[in-house]
Scaffold this motif. Structure first.
Motif, PDB file in Angstrom:
ATOM      1  N   TRP A   1      33.539 -31.245 -81.437  1.00 30.09           N
ATOM      2  CA  TRP A   1      32.138 -30.829 -81.361  1.00 30.09           C
ATOM      3  C   TRP A   1      31.302 -31.489 -82.456  1.00 30.09           C
ATOM      4  O   TRP A   1      30.305 -30.915 -82.906  1.00 30.09           O
ATOM      5  N   ASP A   2      31.761 -32.645 -82.913  1.00 25.85           N
ATOM      6  CA  ASP A   2      31.020 -33.421 -83.921  1.00 25.85           C
ATOM      7  C   ASP A   2      30.764 -32.604 -85.183  1.00 25.85           C
ATOM      8  O   ASP A   2      29.624 -32.506 -85.665  1.00 25.85           O
ATOM      9  N   SER A   7      27.247 -30.435 -90.281  1.00 30.06           N
ATOM     10  CA  SER A   7      28.050 -29.439 -89.557  1.00 30.06           C
ATOM     11  C   SER A   7      29.491 -29.354 -90.062  1.00 30.06           C
ATOM     12  O   SER A   7      30.307 -28.624 -89.493  1.00 30.06           O
ATOM     13  N   THR A  61      32.613 -24.800 -75.706  1.00 31.87           N
ATOM     14  CA  THR A  61      31.697 -24.828 -76.847  1.00 31.87           C
ATOM     15  C   THR A  61      32.399 -24.295 -78.098  1.00 31.87           C
ATOM     16  O   THR A  61      33.433 -23.613 -78.015  1.00 31.87           O
ATOM     17  N   PHE A  62      31.810 -24.600 -79.254  1.00 26.96           N
ATOM     18  CA  PHE A  62      32.384 -24.160 -80.517  1.00 26.96           C
ATOM     19  C   PHE A  62      32.344 -22.635 -80.637  1.00 26.96           C
ATOM     20  O   PHE A  62      33.267 -22.028 -81.188  1.00 26.96           O
ATOM     21  N   TYR A  65      35.151 -21.218 -78.655  1.00 24.14           N
ATOM     22  CA  TYR A  65      36.393 -21.506 -79.380  1.00 24.14           C
ATOM     23  C   TYR A  65      36.607 -20.509 -80.518  1.00 24.14           C
ATOM     24  O   TYR A  65      37.711 -19.960 -80.678  1.00 24.14           O
TER      25      TYR A  65
END
Length: 418
Positions: A1-2, A7, A61-62, A65
């Motif tokens: 998710w980069d 981030s 998606t994060f 997760y």
């Protein structure tokens, strides 16, 4: 998710979410296990880890997760506690310590296995599946496990408890178990436990025991400090060396070695002094990491491995020492409080590394200061080596009374070397 640049700190948040799940699991697990049984909760957690872990590998998606990792943390904590409880409640007193030690040794083997899998499988989705899917097989094969007979009997299910005992006797090769094990013999043998289970203690009872409260507070602080350092090392491997796979393997090996040393340490070393020295060693290793340059990777890895070994050994000794300074009648409640503090430290540990944005040495200074301060706390706890286990509050009061009274020995009581 980069999760890079701005981030990047979210990787620590993901670790925090999992550890927060373990903290919640530690709080809820004891109540659920006491109500529904050790075997049921253990099998349920196997299934939960399998389902949630498999879904985490496919998380879109994060946020999804992290939510799944939180549920996985709840189940993981209950897997550990219910496994240890089943070992403790089924093993005889002679083999109980050996069984728990062997159970804890598996964590070191797991560390080394995970390092090997991660080295071979670089795609985290596949690695997550490889770690999670076997739990489906474990869930199916765990149907042969027996429920704790002690738990069944104490919860007014003596017939079911007798049935489980006969199964265990049959598997152990005992003949005529049906004739030897009867309900009358079982009830007479467990009479003391049944009477203790009928006496419901109010939650505020501990407030009327200042000395017990002091011991629980000291034990909780030392566990908090140890777990803060333990998970600080464990969850930040990438900050300690370039080869994270090798370092993870070394961590597993030193944890395995530390647990093998435990029986010897409990038998020949003073519990209070040994824990104090181990916590000071842990603090020295962590603070020394701050002084070692990033380029000297080997020395940083050696310090981290030595510190984790000291932390692991101190944790197992603290578990035994904590059982010895708290009376049996309130031991489960005290251990639950200690576990809550330990899991809170585990949840906070990954967040501390975010402070490295302001000052790179700051997280390691925090990890090192806590065990250094907690080392002095052991001076306020009693020494328990070669002393009988406390069963009641009166035993604890008698222990304090005996320690205050000077020993007056007459000439007839003195035994010389000759």
């Amino acid at each position: 998710w980069d999760l890079v640049c701005d981030s990047q700190s979210l990787t620590s948040v993901a670790k925090f979410v999992f550890m927060a799940g373990m903290m919640v699991g530690g709080i809820l697990g004891g109540h659920l296990s006491d109500r529904f049984g050790r075997r049921f909760m253990l099998r349920w957690c196997y299934l939960q880890v399998a389902i949630v872990g498999t879904c985490a590998a496919l998380a879109p998606t994060f946020l999804v997760y992290c939510s799944l990792r939180f549920l996985s943390g709840i189940a993981a904590m209950n897997l550990i506690t219910n496994t240890i409880m089943l070992i403790a409640e089924w093993a005889t007193h002679r083999f109980q310590a050996m069984g728990i030690t062997l159970g804890m040794c598996t964590s070191g083997i797991a560390f080394m296995t995970l390092a090997g899998l991660a080295f071979a499988i670089r795609d985290w989705h596949i690695l997550q599946l490889v770690v999670s899917v076997p739990h489906f097989v474990i869930f199916l094969t765990s149907s042969w496990l027996l429920e704790s007979a002690r738990w069944l009997i104490i919860n007014n299910k003596p017939e079911e408890g007798l049935k489980e005992l006969r199964k265990a006797a049959h598997r152990s090769g005992m003949k005529n178990a049906r004739d030897t094990l009867t309900l009358e013999i079982l009830q007479s043998t467990m009479k003391k436990e049944l009477e203790a289970a009928q006496k419901k203690k109010p939650p505020c009872e501990l407030l009327h025991m200042p000395n017990i409260c002091k011991r629980i507070s000291l034990l909780s602080f030392t566990r908090f400090a140890n777990f803060m350092a333990y998970f600080g090392l464990n969850l930040n491997v990438q900050h300690l060396g370039n080869n994270v796979f090798l370092l993870q393997t070394l961590f597993g090996a030193v944890i395995l070695l530390a647990n093998c040393v435990v029986p010897w340490a409990l038998k020949y070393m003073k519990h209070r002094a040994s824990q104090m020295l181990l916590m000071f060693l842990l603090a020295i290793c962590l603070l020394a990491i701050v002084l070692v340059l990033q380029e000297v990777q080997m020395l940083r890895e050696v310090l981290a491995t030595l510190g984790l070994g000291a932390s692991s050994l101190a944790n197992t000794l603290a578990f035994a020492h904590g059982n010895e300074v708290i009376p049996t009648i309130i031991r489960a409640r005290a251990m639950r409080i200690n576990a809550t503090f330990a899991n809170t430290a585990g949840a906070l540990a990954p967040l501390m590394i975010i402070l490295s944005v302001y000052s790179p040495p700051l997280p390691w200074i925090i990890y090192g200061v806590f065990p250094f301060i907690s080392g002095f706390a052991f001076l306020l706890l009693p020494e328990t080596r070669n002393k009988p286990l406390l069963d009641t509050i009166q035993d604890e009061k008698n222990e304090r009374k005996d320690s205050r009274e000077p020993k007056q020995e007459g000439p007839s009581m003195k035994v010389t070397q000759f």
